[in-house]
Design a protein around this motif. Sequence first.
Motif, PDB file in Angstrom:
ATOM      1  N   PRO A 210     -12.908  16.929  21.511  1.00 35.78           N
ATOM      2  CA  PRO A 210     -14.088  17.787  21.582  1.00 35.78           C
ATOM      3  C   PRO A 210     -13.694  19.211  21.941  1.00 35.78           C
ATOM      4  O   PRO A 210     -12.617  19.466  22.474  1.00 35.78           O
ATOM      5  CB  PRO A 210     -14.905  17.143  22.717  1.00 35.78           C
ATOM      6  N   ARG A 211     -14.572  20.143  21.630  1.00 32.15           N
ATOM      7  CA  ARG A 211     -14.314  21.540  21.975  1.00 32.15           C
ATOM      8  C   ARG A 211     -14.396  21.723  23.486  1.00 32.15           C
ATOM      9  O   ARG A 211     -15.222  21.113  24.161  1.00 32.15           O
ATOM     10  CB  ARG A 211     -15.339  22.448  21.292  1.00 32.15           C
ATOM     11  N   LEU A 212     -13.510  22.549  24.003  1.00 31.34           N
ATOM     12  CA  LEU A 212     -13.533  22.833  25.427  1.00 31.34           C
ATOM     13  C   LEU A 212     -14.724  23.735  25.740  1.00 31.34           C
ATOM     14  O   LEU A 212     -14.965  24.726  25.054  1.00 31.34           O
ATOM     15  CB  LEU A 212     -12.233  23.519  25.854  1.00 31.34           C
ATOM     16  N   ASP A 213     -15.471  23.369  26.767  1.00 30.80           N
ATOM     17  CA  ASP A 213     -16.651  24.124  27.186  1.00 30.80           C
ATOM     18  C   ASP A 213     -16.199  25.392  27.909  1.00 30.80           C
ATOM     19  O   ASP A 213     -16.084  25.415  29.141  1.00 30.80           O
ATOM     20  CB  ASP A 213     -17.511  23.224  28.086  1.00 30.80           C
ATOM     21  N   VAL A 214     -15.945  26.457  27.145  1.00 34.69           N
ATOM     22  CA  VAL A 214     -15.405  27.694  27.719  1.00 34.69           C
ATOM     23  C   VAL A 214     -16.382  28.347  28.703  1.00 34.69           C
ATOM     24  O   VAL A 214     -15.992  28.716  29.823  1.00 34.69           O
ATOM     25  CB  VAL A 214     -14.990  28.682  26.607  1.00 34.69           C
ATOM     26  N   PRO A 215     -17.690  28.532  28.348  1.00 30.66           N
ATOM     27  CA  PRO A 215     -18.612  29.127  29.336  1.00 30.66           C
ATOM     28  C   PRO A 215     -18.685  28.313  30.630  1.00 30.66           C
ATOM     29  O   PRO A 215     -18.708  28.872  31.725  1.00 30.66           O
ATOM     30  CB  PRO A 215     -19.956  29.137  28.612  1.00 30.66           C
ATOM     31  N   GLY A 260     -26.722  25.011  34.739  1.00 33.70           N
ATOM     32  CA  GLY A 260     -27.602  25.327  33.612  1.00 33.70           C
ATOM     33  C   GLY A 260     -26.884  25.240  32.279  1.00 33.70           C
ATOM     34  O   GLY A 260     -27.436  24.720  31.290  1.00 33.70           O
ATOM     35  N   ILE A 261     -25.655  25.726  32.218  1.00 32.65           N
ATOM     36  CA  ILE A 261     -24.861  25.659  30.985  1.00 32.65           C
ATOM     37  C   ILE A 261     -24.591  24.214  30.602  1.00 32.65           C
ATOM     38  O   ILE A 261     -24.709  23.827  29.429  1.00 32.65           O
ATOM     39  CB  ILE A 261     -23.543  26.441  31.164  1.00 32.65           C
ATOM     40  N   GLU A 262     -24.235  23.391  31.590  1.00 37.16           N
ATOM     41  CA  GLU A 262     -23.901  21.992  31.310  1.00 37.16           C
ATOM     42  C   GLU A 262     -25.097  21.210  30.776  1.00 37.16           C
ATOM     43  O   GLU A 262     -24.924  20.227  30.048  1.00 37.16           O
ATOM     44  CB  GLU A 262     -23.349  21.315  32.573  1.00 37.16           C
ATOM     45  N   ARG A 263     -26.288  21.635  31.114  1.00 38.59           N
ATOM     46  CA  ARG A 263     -27.482  20.954  30.617  1.00 38.59           C
ATOM     47  C   ARG A 263     -27.761  21.289  29.152  1.00 38.59           C
ATOM     48  O   ARG A 263     -28.449  20.533  28.466  1.00 38.59           O
ATOM     49  CB  ARG A 263     -28.703  21.331  31.471  1.00 38.59           C
ATOM     50  N   ARG A 264     -27.224  22.429  28.667  1.00 43.46           N
ATOM     51  CA  ARG A 264     -27.551  22.897  27.323  1.00 43.46           C
ATOM     52  C   ARG A 264     -26.470  22.604  26.282  1.00 43.46           C
ATOM     53  O   ARG A 264     -26.796  22.349  25.131  1.00 43.46           O
ATOM     54  CB  ARG A 264     -27.823  24.407  27.349  1.00 43.46           C
ATOM     55  N   VAL A 265     -25.195  22.676  26.682  1.00 39.77           N
ATOM     56  CA  VAL A 265     -24.135  22.554  25.679  1.00 39.77           C
ATOM     57  C   VAL A 265     -24.007  21.106  25.208  1.00 39.77           C
ATOM     58  O   VAL A 265     -24.328  20.163  25.935  1.00 39.77           O
ATOM     59  CB  VAL A 265     -22.777  23.047  26.239  1.00 39.77           C
ATOM     60  N   THR A 266     -23.543  20.945  23.965  1.00 44.55           N
ATOM     61  CA  THR A 266     -23.431  19.596  23.398  1.00 44.55           C
ATOM     62  C   THR A 266     -22.199  18.849  23.909  1.00 44.55           C
ATOM     63  O   THR A 266     -22.194  17.623  23.963  1.00 44.55           O
ATOM     64  CB  THR A 266     -23.342  19.685  21.860  1.00 44.55           C
ATOM     65  N   GLU A 267     -21.146  19.579  24.286  1.00 41.79           N
ATOM     66  CA  GLU A 267     -19.927  18.962  24.797  1.00 41.79           C
ATOM     67  C   GLU A 267     -19.582  19.590  26.145  1.00 41.79           C
ATOM     68  O   GLU A 267     -18.691  20.442  26.256  1.00 41.79           O
ATOM     69  CB  GLU A 267     -18.778  19.141  23.797  1.00 41.79           C
ATOM     70  N   PRO A 268     -20.309  19.181  27.209  1.00 39.53           N
ATOM     71  CA  PRO A 268     -20.153  19.840  28.513  1.00 39.53           C
ATOM     72  C   PRO A 268     -18.828  19.518  29.183  1.00 39.53           C
ATOM     73  O   PRO A 268     -18.220  18.470  28.936  1.00 39.53           O
ATOM     74  CB  PRO A 268     -21.328  19.278  29.326  1.00 39.53           C
ATOM     75  N   LEU A 269     -18.408  20.424  30.056  1.00 43.36           N
ATOM     76  CA  LEU A 269     -17.208  20.191  30.856  1.00 43.36           C
ATOM     77  C   LEU A 269     -17.442  19.029  31.818  1.00 43.36           C
ATOM     78  O   LEU A 269     -16.571  18.183  32.020  1.00 43.36           O
ATOM     79  CB  LEU A 269     -16.859  21.469  31.630  1.00 43.36           C
ATOM     80  N   VAL A 270     -18.626  19.004  32.409  1.00 43.84           N
ATOM     81  CA  VAL A 270     -19.022  17.907  33.304  1.00 43.84           C
ATOM     82  C   VAL A 270     -20.370  17.377  32.846  1.00 43.84           C
ATOM     83  O   VAL A 270     -21.394  18.031  33.072  1.00 43.84           O
ATOM     84  CB  VAL A 270     -19.117  18.372  34.767  1.00 43.84           C
TER      85      VAL A 270
END
Length: 486
Positions: A210-215, A260-270
Amino acid sequence: MTRMDSVTEAGDQRRNTSISGRDRLILAVLLTASFTLAVDFSILNVALPVIGAEVGFSLPDLQWIATSFALCAAGFTLLFGRVADIFGRRRLFLAGIALLGISSLVGGLATDPAVLITARVAQGLATAAVTPAALSLLTTSFPEGSLRERALGLNGALMAAGFTTGAILGGVVTDLLSWRWAFFINVAVAVAVLVVAPAVLRENRTEQRPRLDVPGAVTVSAGLLAVVYGLTSAGEHGWTDIRTWASLVAGVVLLLAFVGIERRVTEPLVPVRILRKRSVAWGNGAGVLAFATETSLVFLLTLYLQEVLGFSPLTAGLSFAVLGLGTVLGGIVGPKVIARLGNPPRALAFGMAVQTAATLVLVLLGDSRDWMPLLLVATFVGGVANLVAIVGFMVTATSGLPDHEQGLAAGLATMSQQIGITMGIPVMSAIVGATLASLGAETPTHILTAIRTAIGVNAALCAATAIAVSVFLRTPRPVTAPATGN
C-alpha cells in the motif's frame, strides 16, 4: 477426534512450547540488538560532563547529547514500524543496524559538537527503525501463546535491564577507558549482528504494497517530536516556560490533525479501528507509564545517591546492579505470572500494583547511608514487578492482530516505550525543580524533600495505572451454558 488429529494437535503443541536451535539464534540476534539500543538511552548520562569538556559543549547544551537521540527515537518509531510492514522487517532491521554501526563510529571519533549531535540524531533514527522491526520479527517468528510470551518476556527484561546497565556501564567505561568506548561498543555489536542476522532472519512483509500515508507520517512524527521536546523543556526550564507550553500545544494540535487525516485516507498509517481495541489503546497507555515510572525512578535515586549521600557517579551506577538483576528476573517470571493469572492484563495490573508498594516505601529514605539496604531491597522488588508489568503490556498490545499488522502493533508498543523512557525523567525533574523552588536554597535536606515528593508522585502514577488496567481491561468470565436434558 481421530488419531491423526490427535497426533497433529500434539505436534502443534510441541511447536508452540519448545524452542529450536534456529529459534535460539533468532532470539540471540534480536535480543542483542534490543539490549544494545536500550543501553544507548542511558550510557552517556554519567559521562556528559567529561564529553562536554573534551568536545566543547557549553553546560546548557550538554542535555542535547541525550535529547537529540531521544527525540528521534520516539518521534519516528511509529513511521518506521509501518515502513517495516510495507517494505520488509528484515530489510529495515539490517539497514537500521548498519546505520547504528556507522553513526556510533562517527560519534566515537567526534571532536566537534555538531558532528557528535549529528551522530546522536542518526543513532536515534537507527533506534526508531530497528526497535519496531525487531519486535515485529519477534512476534511473527513465534506463534501466539506461551512461546511468544517467553520471547517477549526476555525482550522486555533485556530492554529494561539495558537502561539500568547503561547507567552502570557508562560509569565503568568512562572511568576505566574513555567515553568514546560507549560508542565503539555499538560498532562491534552492529558488525556481529550484520554477520549473523542475514542467515537466520526471514523476510516478512505483506504481499501488497500500500502507499505510505505521507501526511499522516509527517503530522504524527512532528507531533511526537513537539510533545517530547515540550516535556524535555519542562524538565530543563520548568512548566511555565513559553517553550514548554508552545511545544506541547503544537504537539497536541498536530496529533489531533493526525487523527483527522487517519479517518479520511484510504490507506492510513494507523487504522482507527486498531486504536478502538481496548488491548491496544489501554495496553499502550499503561506501557508508557510502566517505562516512565521506572526509568525516572532511576534518575531520582541517582540524585539521591550523589547529591544526598555523596556517592561518586561510578558507585551510584553500581548501586543499580541489584535493580538490573530484578528486571532480568522479572522478564523471566513474567510469562509464568501471565499463565498463573490467566491473561496478560491481569499480569500488567499485578506488576504495577507491586511496583506501587515498592516505590512508596522509598519515600521513607533518609540522609544516612544506613538507608541503603531499604533502597536495594525496594529497587530489586520494584524491578521484578516492573518487568512483569512490561511483559504483560507487550503481550497485551501485540495480541489478537494478524501478522500483516504486527509491524504496526510493534511500532505502537515501541513508541509507547520510547515516549515513556523519554518523558519520565523531565516530568520528575520538573517536580524536583518546582519543590526546590518553593523551599528556597538547594541544601541536601531540601533536595531530599524534593526527591521524596517526586517519588510519591511516581508511586501515585503506578497505582493509577494498576487501577485503570484493572477497570478498563477486565476480562469477562466465560459463561457456562446450562446443562440440558436428553
